[in-house]
Design an enzyme around this catalytic site. Structure first.
Site, mmCIF file in Angstrom:
data_model
loop_
_atom_site.group_PDB
_atom_site.id
_atom_site.type_symbol
_atom_site.label_atom_id
_atom_site.label_comp_id
_atom_site.label_asym_id
_atom_site.label_seq_id
_atom_site.Cartn_x
_atom_site.Cartn_y
_atom_site.Cartn_z
ATOM 1 N N LYS A 56 0.790 -1.285 -0.098
ATOM 2 C CA LYS A 56 0.037 -0.010 -0.011
ATOM 3 C C LYS A 56 0.847 1.252 0.052
ATOM 4 O O LYS A 56 0.324 2.309 0.478
ATOM 5 C CB LYS A 56 -1.049 0.146 1.126
ATOM 6 N N HIS A 117 6.879 -7.476 -2.490
ATOM 7 C CA HIS A 117 6.548 -6.740 -1.196
ATOM 8 C C HIS A 117 7.506 -7.317 -0.265
ATOM 9 O O HIS A 117 7.702 -7.120 0.832
ATOM 10 C CB HIS A 117 5.240 -6.767 -0.740
ATOM 11 N N SER A 147 -4.498 2.539 4.826
ATOM 12 C CA SER A 147 -4.719 1.674 3.370
ATOM 13 C C SER A 147 -4.754 0.329 3.414
ATOM 14 O O SER A 147 -5.649 -0.374 2.794
ATOM 15 C CB SER A 147 -3.709 2.378 2.298
#
Ligand code: PPS
Length: 304
Positions: A56, A117, A147
């Site tokens: 995010k 990620h 988020s």
């Protein structure tokens, strides 16, 4: 993969609200941890470009900017497929019907742009060996948390976030997929001076997209005209991306991502955390933050 094929996929209970387990102290979905040997042994190539982020933090935005740069500002070419099919997400694995990020990446001709990620210590070592270029984007913790919370509510491929109060504590403890935000941003920050890493901030991108896109252009050793640069800025604005089905994740069935709960392109605005944190939560968060970030030269803006 066509939308029709997508619609039939992954409504199986097993892949919704998935089981999790840890690898190296980092929480992952069980499918990812089961696949870990393959992920760790992924073969990077010298001309790969990797977009690395904590969840995010502006990944999809950066993916779109990079694709527009690589396609000389031709937005039609960037409509050729959804973000996740244009730029494979290397560690993401789903049941066999949906191709894993690894499979997509392995079949993709060079030059590839990939997404991860993973925290820096978990990056497949071939990226360091091959000296592939990496763009890392970081976003302030509080906006990231907000988020991530809403994303976990709408995306059934993530574990259930629980209540807002519970989620704040899970995030602080790093008990969310891909682990601790604090260690992630610090780990990549420390790595940036030893490798070909361009370290960017979401807040800077929002403040002055032209300046930050120019940094990416320089890093990619690419020159574009002012006209193309303006096209890239326009096409990758929040409002344009929100309406772009190839970038806003609406091509996935609502049984996976339910945009009526919270859209993927939600607010796109630094400082949104103020709409969620209570005064007490903010104070506790700040005190914990100061401890976890002590000794690091890395600083963030929580509004612009
Ligand atoms: N063009 C543009 N401008 C500004 N902000 C943007 C843009 N595109 C995506 N976003 C916002 O980025 C958040 C999603 O982050 P990621 O793309 O990293 O998500 S993911 O980890 O890949 O799922 C998510 O943030 P929130 O709105 O705060 O939830 C998106 O809205």
């Amino acid at each position: 993969m066509s939308l029709e094929e997508m619609k039939d996929l992954c409504v199986d209970e097993k892949c919704l609200r998935p089981e999790t387990s840890e690898v190296g102290g980092i929480l992952m979905t069980k499918l990812m941890s089961d696949n870990w040997d393959k992920i760790w042994n992924f073969q990077a190539r010298p001309d790969d470009l990797l977009i690395a982020t904590y969840v995010k933090s502006g990944t999809t935005w950066t993916q779109e900017i990079v694709d527009m740069i690589q396609n000389d500002g031709d937005s039609q070419k960037c409509q050729r497929a959804s973000t996740f099919n244009r730029q494979p997400f290397i560690e993401w694995a789903l049941p066999p019907l949906i191709k894993s990020g690894l499979d997509l990446a392995n079949k993709m001709p060079s030059p590839r742009t990939l997404k991860t990620h993973l925290p820096v210590q978990m990056l497949p070592p071939s990226f360091w060996k091959e000296n592939s270029k990496i763009i890392y984007v970081a976003r302030n913790a509080k906006d990231c948390l907000v988020s991530y919370y809403h994303f976990s509510r709408m995306n059934k491929l993530m574990p259930d976030p629980g209540s807002w109060e519970e989620y704040v504590e899970m995030f602080k403890a790093g008990k969310v997929l891909w682990g601790s935000w604090y260690n992630h941003v610090k780990g990549w920050w420390d790595a940036k001076d030893r490798h070909r890493i361009l370290y960017l901030f979401y807040e800077d991108m929002k403040e002055d997209p032209k300046r930050e896109i120019q940094k990416i252009l320089k890093f990619l050793e690419k020159d574009v005209s002012e006209d193309i640069l303006n096209k890239i800025i326009h096409h990758t604005s929040f409002d344009m991306m929100r309406q772009n089905p190839m970038a806003n994740y609406t091509s996935l069935p609502s049984s996976i991502m339910d945009h009526s709960i919270s859209p993927f392109m939600r607010r796109g605005m630094p400082g949104d955390w103020k709409n969620y944190f209570t005064v007490a939560q903010n104070e506790a968060f700040e005190a914990d933050y100061a401890q976890k970030m002590a000794g690091s030269s890395l600083t963030f803006r929580t509004e612009i």
